[in-house]
Design an enzyme around this catalytic site. Structure first.
Site, PDB file in Angstrom:
ATOM      1  N   PRO A   2       0.865  -1.346   0.130  1.00  0.00           N
ATOM      2  CA  PRO A   2       0.073   0.005   0.030  1.00  0.00           C
ATOM      3  C   PRO A   2       0.872   1.228   0.132  1.00  0.00           C
ATOM      4  O   PRO A   2       1.938   1.485   0.867  1.00  0.00           O
ATOM      5  CB  PRO A   2      -0.750  -0.122   1.299  1.00  0.00           C
ATOM      6  CG  PRO A   2      -0.705  -1.403   1.711  1.00  0.00           C
ATOM      7  CD  PRO A   2       0.768  -2.084   1.294  1.00  0.00           C
ATOM      8  N   GLU A   3       0.457   2.173  -0.977  1.00  0.00           N
ATOM      9  CA  GLU A   3       1.329   3.587  -1.088  1.00  0.00           C
ATOM     10  C   GLU A   3       0.531   4.562  -0.593  1.00  0.00           C
ATOM     11  O   GLU A   3      -0.837   4.292  -0.163  1.00  0.00           O
ATOM     12  CB  GLU A   3       1.856   3.679  -2.505  1.00  0.00           C
ATOM     13  CG  GLU A   3       2.724   2.423  -2.903  1.00  0.00           C
ATOM     14  CD  GLU A   3       4.108   2.507  -2.465  1.00  0.00           C
ATOM     15  OE1 GLU A   3       4.444   3.668  -1.820  1.00  0.00           O
ATOM     16  OE2 GLU A   3       4.901   1.643  -2.737  1.00  0.00           O
ATOM     17  N   HIS A  99      -5.321 -14.264   9.282  1.00  0.00           N
ATOM     18  CA  HIS A  99      -4.471 -12.792   8.980  1.00  0.00           C
ATOM     19  C   HIS A  99      -5.109 -11.665   9.617  1.00  0.00           C
ATOM     20  O   HIS A  99      -4.599 -10.567   9.417  1.00  0.00           O
ATOM     21  CB  HIS A  99      -4.064 -13.009   7.581  1.00  0.00           C
ATOM     22  CG  HIS A  99      -3.510 -13.922   7.217  1.00  0.00           C
ATOM     23  ND1 HIS A  99      -2.392 -14.694   7.570  1.00  0.00           N
ATOM     24  CD2 HIS A  99      -4.083 -14.894   6.129  1.00  0.00           C
ATOM     25  CE1 HIS A  99      -2.189 -15.627   6.878  1.00  0.00           C
ATOM     26  NE2 HIS A  99      -3.115 -15.947   6.245  1.00  0.00           N
ATOM     27  N   ARG A 117       1.441 -10.622   5.785  1.00  0.00           N
ATOM     28  CA  ARG A 117       3.051 -10.713   6.231  1.00  0.00           C
ATOM     29  C   ARG A 117       3.275  -9.889   7.543  1.00  0.00           C
ATOM     30  O   ARG A 117       4.581 -10.284   7.986  1.00  0.00           O
ATOM     31  CB  ARG A 117       3.548 -10.040   4.923  1.00  0.00           C
ATOM     32  CG  ARG A 117       3.403 -10.971   3.773  1.00  0.00           C
ATOM     33  CD  ARG A 117       3.998 -10.375   2.594  1.00  0.00           C
ATOM     34  NE  ARG A 117       5.414 -10.268   2.681  1.00  0.00           N
ATOM     35  CZ  ARG A 117       6.190  -9.872   1.724  1.00  0.00           C
ATOM     36  NH1 ARG A 117       5.747  -9.394   0.824  1.00  0.00           N
ATOM     37  NH2 ARG A 117       7.513 -10.055   2.026  1.00  0.00           N
ATOM     38  N   ARG A 161      21.295  16.870  -2.011  1.00  0.00           N
ATOM     39  CA  ARG A 161      21.451  15.479  -1.944  1.00  0.00           C
ATOM     40  C   ARG A 161      22.279  14.911  -2.999  1.00  0.00           C
ATOM     41  O   ARG A 161      22.126  15.225  -4.514  1.00  0.00           O
ATOM     42  CB  ARG A 161      20.006  14.603  -2.189  1.00  0.00           C
ATOM     43  CG  ARG A 161      18.902  15.252  -1.537  1.00  0.00           C
ATOM     44  CD  ARG A 161      18.867  14.791   0.339  1.00  0.00           C
ATOM     45  NE  ARG A 161      18.301  15.578   0.973  1.00  0.00           N
ATOM     46  CZ  ARG A 161      17.764  15.136   2.128  1.00  0.00           C
ATOM     47  NH1 ARG A 161      17.947  13.813   2.579  1.00  0.00           N
ATOM     48  NH2 ARG A 161      17.167  16.049   3.004  1.00  0.00           N
TER      49      ARG A 161
END
Ligand SMILES: [Zn+2]
Length: 281
Positions: A2-3, A99, A117, A161
Protein backbone atom coordinates in the site's frame (compact mmCIF):
# COMPACT_ATOMS: atom_id res chain seq x y z
CA UNK A 1 2.52 -2.65 -1.01
CA UNK A 2 0.00 0.00 0.00
CA UNK A 3 1.35 3.38 -1.05
CA UNK A 4 0.30 6.88 -0.17
CA UNK A 5 -2.75 6.96 -2.48
CA UNK A 6 -4.04 3.66 -1.08
CA UNK A 7 -3.54 4.86 2.48
CA UNK A 8 -5.30 8.12 1.67
CA UNK A 9 -8.20 6.24 0.08
CA UNK A 10 -8.41 4.14 3.25
CA UNK A 11 -8.36 7.30 5.35
CA UNK A 12 -11.12 8.88 3.30
CA UNK A 13 -13.31 5.83 3.71
CA UNK A 14 -12.75 5.70 7.50
CA UNK A 15 -12.75 9.38 8.39
CA UNK A 16 -16.47 9.94 8.47
CA UNK A 17 -17.68 6.69 10.04
CA UNK A 18 -15.00 6.75 12.74
CA UNK A 19 -15.23 10.40 13.67
CA UNK A 20 -16.74 10.46 17.14
CA UNK A 21 -16.65 6.68 17.54
CA UNK A 22 -16.09 5.40 21.04
CA UNK A 23 -13.68 2.54 21.62
CA UNK A 24 -15.22 -0.43 23.38
CA UNK A 25 -12.36 -2.88 23.28
CA UNK A 26 -9.29 -4.06 21.40
CA UNK A 27 -8.20 -7.48 20.31
CA UNK A 28 -4.61 -8.22 19.41
CA UNK A 29 -3.71 -11.18 17.20
CA UNK A 30 -0.20 -12.32 16.37
CA UNK A 31 2.58 -9.79 16.94
CA UNK A 32 2.87 -7.09 14.31
CA UNK A 33 5.98 -5.14 13.43
CA UNK A 34 5.96 -3.13 16.64
CA UNK A 35 4.08 -3.63 19.91
CA UNK A 36 1.01 -1.57 20.70
CA UNK A 37 2.78 0.09 23.63
CA UNK A 38 -0.22 0.35 25.91
CA UNK A 39 -2.52 -2.03 27.73
CA UNK A 40 -5.55 -2.51 25.45
CA UNK A 41 -7.91 -1.92 28.39
CA UNK A 42 -6.47 1.57 28.84
CA UNK A 43 -8.06 2.64 25.54
CA UNK A 44 -11.59 1.60 26.44
CA UNK A 45 -14.09 4.44 26.28
CA UNK A 46 -11.74 6.77 24.49
CA UNK A 47 -13.21 8.58 21.55
CA UNK A 48 -11.85 8.93 18.02
CA UNK A 49 -11.78 12.65 17.21
CA UNK A 50 -10.51 12.33 13.66
CA UNK A 51 -8.56 10.16 11.26
CA UNK A 52 -5.54 11.87 9.76
CA UNK A 53 -2.65 10.73 7.62
CA UNK A 54 1.05 11.47 7.74
CA UNK A 55 3.05 9.78 4.99
CA UNK A 56 1.82 6.20 5.02
CA UNK A 57 0.69 6.34 8.65
CA UNK A 58 -2.94 6.68 9.56
CA UNK A 59 -3.38 8.62 12.75
CA UNK A 60 -6.44 7.93 14.82
CA UNK A 61 -6.54 10.96 17.00
CA UNK A 62 -8.25 10.09 20.28
CA UNK A 63 -9.63 12.38 22.95
CA UNK A 64 -6.44 11.38 24.72
CA UNK A 65 -3.47 10.01 22.78
CA UNK A 66 -3.35 8.64 19.28
CA UNK A 67 -3.08 5.35 17.47
CA UNK A 68 -0.64 5.17 14.58
CA UNK A 69 -1.52 2.54 12.03
CA UNK A 70 0.77 1.35 9.26
CA UNK A 71 -0.26 -1.15 6.62
CA UNK A 72 3.25 -2.48 6.06
CA UNK A 73 3.66 -4.69 3.00
CA UNK A 74 0.31 -6.38 2.85
CA UNK A 75 -2.04 -4.78 5.33
CA UNK A 76 -5.55 -3.58 4.73
CA UNK A 77 -8.15 -2.09 7.00
CA UNK A 78 -11.85 -2.74 6.96
CA UNK A 79 -14.61 -1.29 8.96
CA UNK A 80 -17.14 -4.01 9.61
CA UNK A 81 -20.66 -3.11 10.64
CA UNK A 82 -21.72 -4.45 13.99
CA UNK A 83 -24.30 -7.16 14.23
CA UNK A 84 -27.26 -6.42 16.44
CA UNK A 85 -26.68 -7.18 20.12
CA UNK A 86 -27.21 -10.80 21.01
CA UNK A 87 -29.55 -12.13 23.70
CA UNK A 88 -27.19 -11.03 26.49
CA UNK A 89 -27.13 -7.53 25.06
CA UNK A 90 -23.51 -7.96 24.01
CA UNK A 91 -22.21 -6.90 20.62
CA UNK A 92 -21.54 -9.76 18.27
CA UNK A 93 -17.85 -9.82 17.45
CA UNK A 94 -17.25 -11.14 13.91
CA UNK A 95 -14.73 -13.98 14.20
CA UNK A 96 -11.24 -12.97 13.08
CA UNK A 97 -9.56 -14.82 10.23
CA UNK A 98 -6.06 -16.28 10.42
CA UNK A 99 -4.51 -13.02 9.19
CA UNK A 100 -6.60 -10.55 11.16
CA UNK A 101 -4.17 -9.32 13.80
CA UNK A 102 -5.81 -6.25 15.22
CA UNK A 103 -9.42 -5.39 15.98
CA UNK A 104 -10.68 -2.12 17.32
CA UNK A 105 -14.26 -2.49 18.43
CA UNK A 106 -16.12 0.80 18.49
CA UNK A 107 -19.74 1.78 18.75
CA UNK A 108 -19.61 2.56 15.01
CA UNK A 109 -18.23 -0.73 13.84
CA UNK A 110 -15.24 -2.99 14.05
CA UNK A 111 -12.01 -1.71 12.53
CA UNK A 112 -10.01 -4.74 11.49
CA UNK A 113 -6.43 -4.97 10.27
CA UNK A 114 -5.82 -7.85 7.90
CA UNK A 115 -2.09 -8.36 7.40
CA UNK A 116 -0.77 -11.71 6.15
CA UNK A 117 2.89 -10.67 6.24
CA UNK A 118 2.63 -8.78 9.54
CA UNK A 119 4.88 -5.87 8.61
CA UNK A 120 2.06 -3.56 9.54
CA UNK A 121 1.69 -2.05 12.97
CA UNK A 122 -0.61 -0.32 15.40
CA UNK A 123 1.26 1.84 17.89
CA UNK A 124 -0.07 3.99 20.69
CA UNK A 125 1.46 7.38 21.49
CA UNK A 126 0.41 10.06 23.95
CA UNK A 127 0.72 12.66 21.21
CA UNK A 128 2.69 13.58 18.11
CA UNK A 129 5.57 14.88 20.22
CA UNK A 130 5.73 11.61 22.18
CA UNK A 131 9.15 9.98 21.45
CA UNK A 132 7.32 6.93 20.08
CA UNK A 133 5.52 9.08 17.50
CA UNK A 134 8.58 11.20 16.76
CA UNK A 135 10.56 8.08 15.98
CA UNK A 136 8.02 7.10 13.32
CA UNK A 137 6.91 10.50 12.02
CA UNK A 138 9.76 12.84 12.90
CA UNK A 139 11.89 12.31 9.81
CA UNK A 140 9.16 12.36 7.22
CA UNK A 141 9.46 14.89 4.40
CA UNK A 142 6.72 17.22 3.22
CA UNK A 143 3.35 15.88 2.13
CA UNK A 144 3.26 15.87 -1.68
CA UNK A 145 -0.43 16.73 -1.95
CA UNK A 146 -0.30 19.83 0.21
CA UNK A 147 0.79 23.42 -0.57
CA UNK A 148 3.93 22.77 1.53
CA UNK A 149 5.26 20.77 -1.41
CA UNK A 150 6.33 23.47 -3.82
CA UNK A 151 8.95 23.51 -6.61
CA UNK A 152 11.38 26.04 -5.20
CA UNK A 153 11.78 24.35 -1.83
CA UNK A 154 11.87 20.96 -3.55
CA UNK A 155 14.74 22.15 -5.73
CA UNK A 156 16.59 23.58 -2.71
CA UNK A 157 16.21 20.28 -0.83
CA UNK A 158 17.42 18.24 -3.80
CA UNK A 159 20.48 20.46 -4.12
CA UNK A 160 21.70 19.00 -0.84
CA UNK A 161 21.41 15.38 -1.97
CA UNK A 162 24.24 13.63 -3.78
CA UNK A 163 22.30 10.39 -4.22
CA UNK A 164 20.37 9.21 -7.27
CA UNK A 165 17.06 11.02 -7.62
CA UNK A 166 15.09 7.77 -7.47
CA UNK A 167 16.72 6.86 -4.14
CA UNK A 168 16.08 10.33 -2.78
CA UNK A 169 12.39 10.07 -3.66
CA UNK A 170 12.02 6.62 -2.10
CA UNK A 171 13.84 7.65 1.09
CA UNK A 172 10.94 9.97 1.93
CA UNK A 173 13.00 12.57 3.78
CA UNK A 174 12.49 15.26 1.12
CA UNK A 175 8.97 14.39 0.05
CA UNK A 176 7.02 11.60 1.67
CA UNK A 177 4.94 8.84 0.15
CA UNK A 178 6.39 8.58 -3.35
CA UNK A 179 6.68 4.80 -3.51
CA UNK A 180 8.38 2.75 -6.17
CA UNK A 181 5.62 2.69 -8.78
CA UNK A 182 4.96 6.41 -8.46
CA UNK A 183 8.66 7.33 -8.44
CA UNK A 184 9.25 5.37 -11.65
CA UNK A 185 6.21 6.89 -13.33
CA UNK A 186 6.94 10.45 -12.21
CA UNK A 187 10.55 10.25 -13.37
CA UNK A 188 9.36 9.02 -16.76
CA UNK A 189 6.82 11.83 -17.02
CA UNK A 190 9.55 14.33 -16.16
CA UNK A 191 12.06 12.80 -18.60
CA UNK A 192 14.59 12.16 -15.83
CA UNK A 193 16.67 8.99 -15.56
CA UNK A 194 16.37 7.28 -12.12
CA UNK A 195 20.16 7.43 -11.79
CA UNK A 196 20.42 11.21 -12.25
CA UNK A 197 22.17 12.80 -9.27
CA UNK A 198 19.56 14.79 -7.33
CA UNK A 199 21.85 17.75 -6.63
CA UNK A 200 22.65 18.20 -10.33
CA UNK A 201 19.07 18.52 -11.55
CA UNK A 202 18.37 21.93 -13.00
CA UNK A 203 15.49 24.00 -11.71
CA UNK A 204 13.32 23.46 -14.82
CA UNK A 205 13.81 19.68 -14.58
CA UNK A 206 12.92 19.75 -10.88
CA UNK A 207 9.83 21.78 -11.73
CA UNK A 208 8.78 19.13 -14.20
CA UNK A 209 9.43 16.40 -11.66
CA UNK A 210 7.42 18.27 -9.03
CA UNK A 211 4.45 18.56 -11.38
CA UNK A 212 4.79 14.90 -12.40
CA UNK A 213 4.81 13.66 -8.77
CA UNK A 214 1.66 15.61 -7.95
CA UNK A 215 -0.06 14.46 -11.11
CA UNK A 216 0.85 10.78 -10.74
CA UNK A 217 -0.27 10.67 -7.10
CA UNK A 218 -3.46 12.55 -7.77
CA UNK A 219 -4.37 10.31 -10.65
CA UNK A 220 -3.84 7.25 -8.45
CA UNK A 221 -5.82 8.81 -5.65
CA UNK A 222 -8.74 9.64 -7.89
CA UNK A 223 -8.77 6.12 -9.17
CA UNK A 224 -8.93 4.72 -5.68
CA UNK A 225 -5.32 3.66 -5.34
CA UNK A 226 -3.35 1.56 -7.74
CA UNK A 227 -3.80 -2.14 -8.24
CA UNK A 228 -2.76 -4.13 -5.26
CA UNK A 229 -3.39 -7.73 -4.61
CA UNK A 230 -3.97 -7.22 -0.94
CA UNK A 231 -5.45 -3.82 -0.96
CA UNK A 232 -9.06 -3.13 -0.33
CA UNK A 233 -10.68 -0.02 1.01
CA UNK A 234 -12.44 0.14 4.31
CA UNK A 235 -15.63 -1.32 2.94
CA UNK A 236 -13.70 -4.30 1.68
CA UNK A 237 -14.13 -3.46 -1.98
CA UNK A 238 -11.14 -4.40 -4.03
CA UNK A 239 -10.52 -4.71 -7.73
CA UNK A 240 -9.34 -1.19 -8.29
CA UNK A 241 -8.56 -0.05 -11.77
CA UNK A 242 -5.42 -1.34 -13.39
CA UNK A 243 -3.08 1.60 -13.27
CA UNK A 244 -1.82 1.88 -16.80
CA UNK A 245 1.87 2.39 -16.16
CA UNK A 246 4.21 3.94 -18.68
CA UNK A 247 7.34 2.17 -17.44
CA UNK A 248 6.75 0.37 -14.15
CA UNK A 249 6.86 -3.42 -14.54
CA UNK A 250 7.27 -3.09 -18.33
CA UNK A 251 10.92 -4.21 -18.77
CA UNK A 252 11.60 -5.15 -22.40
CA UNK A 253 8.29 -3.78 -23.62
CA UNK A 254 8.25 -0.84 -26.03
CA UNK A 255 8.05 2.65 -24.55
CA UNK A 256 4.53 3.98 -25.12
CA UNK A 257 6.05 7.24 -26.37
CA UNK A 258 9.05 6.27 -28.52
CA UNK A 259 8.99 2.49 -28.86
CA UNK A 260 12.42 1.92 -27.27
CA UNK A 261 12.42 -1.16 -24.99
CA UNK A 262 11.97 -0.22 -21.33
CA UNK A 263 14.97 -1.04 -19.21
CA UNK A 264 15.15 -2.50 -15.72
CA UNK A 265 17.76 -1.43 -13.22
CA UNK A 266 18.35 -2.40 -9.59
CA UNK A 267 18.76 0.51 -7.22
CA UNK A 268 19.16 -0.32 -3.54
CA UNK A 269 17.12 -3.55 -3.70
CA UNK A 270 14.35 -1.87 -5.68
CA UNK A 271 13.52 -2.21 -9.35
CA UNK A 272 13.70 0.92 -11.44
CA UNK A 273 12.13 0.98 -14.89
CA UNK A 274 12.96 3.66 -17.41
CA UNK A 275 13.09 4.51 -21.08
CA UNK A 276 16.71 5.17 -22.12
CA UNK A 277 15.47 7.41 -24.91
CA UNK A 278 12.83 9.54 -23.16
CA UNK A 279 14.67 9.86 -19.82
CA UNK A 280 17.93 11.79 -19.78
CA UNK A 281 20.70 11.31 -17.19
ZN1 LIG B 1 10.64 6.40 -24.70
Amino acid sequence: MPELPEVEVTRLSLAEPLQGARIQSLRLGKPLRWPLGVAPEALQQRQVLQVRRRGKYLLLELDRGLLLLHLGMSGSLRLLPLALPGPAGLQEWPAPGAHDHFDLLTDRGLLRLHDPRRFGAVVYAEGESDPVALKLLGKLGVEPLTPAFEPKAFHAALQLRRAHIKQVLLAGAVVVGVGNIYACEALFAAGIRPTAVAARLSRPRVQRLHAAIVQVLQRALHSGGSTLRNFSNAQGQSGYFQLQTQVYDRAGQPCRVCGTPIRLLRQGQRSSYYCPQCQKP
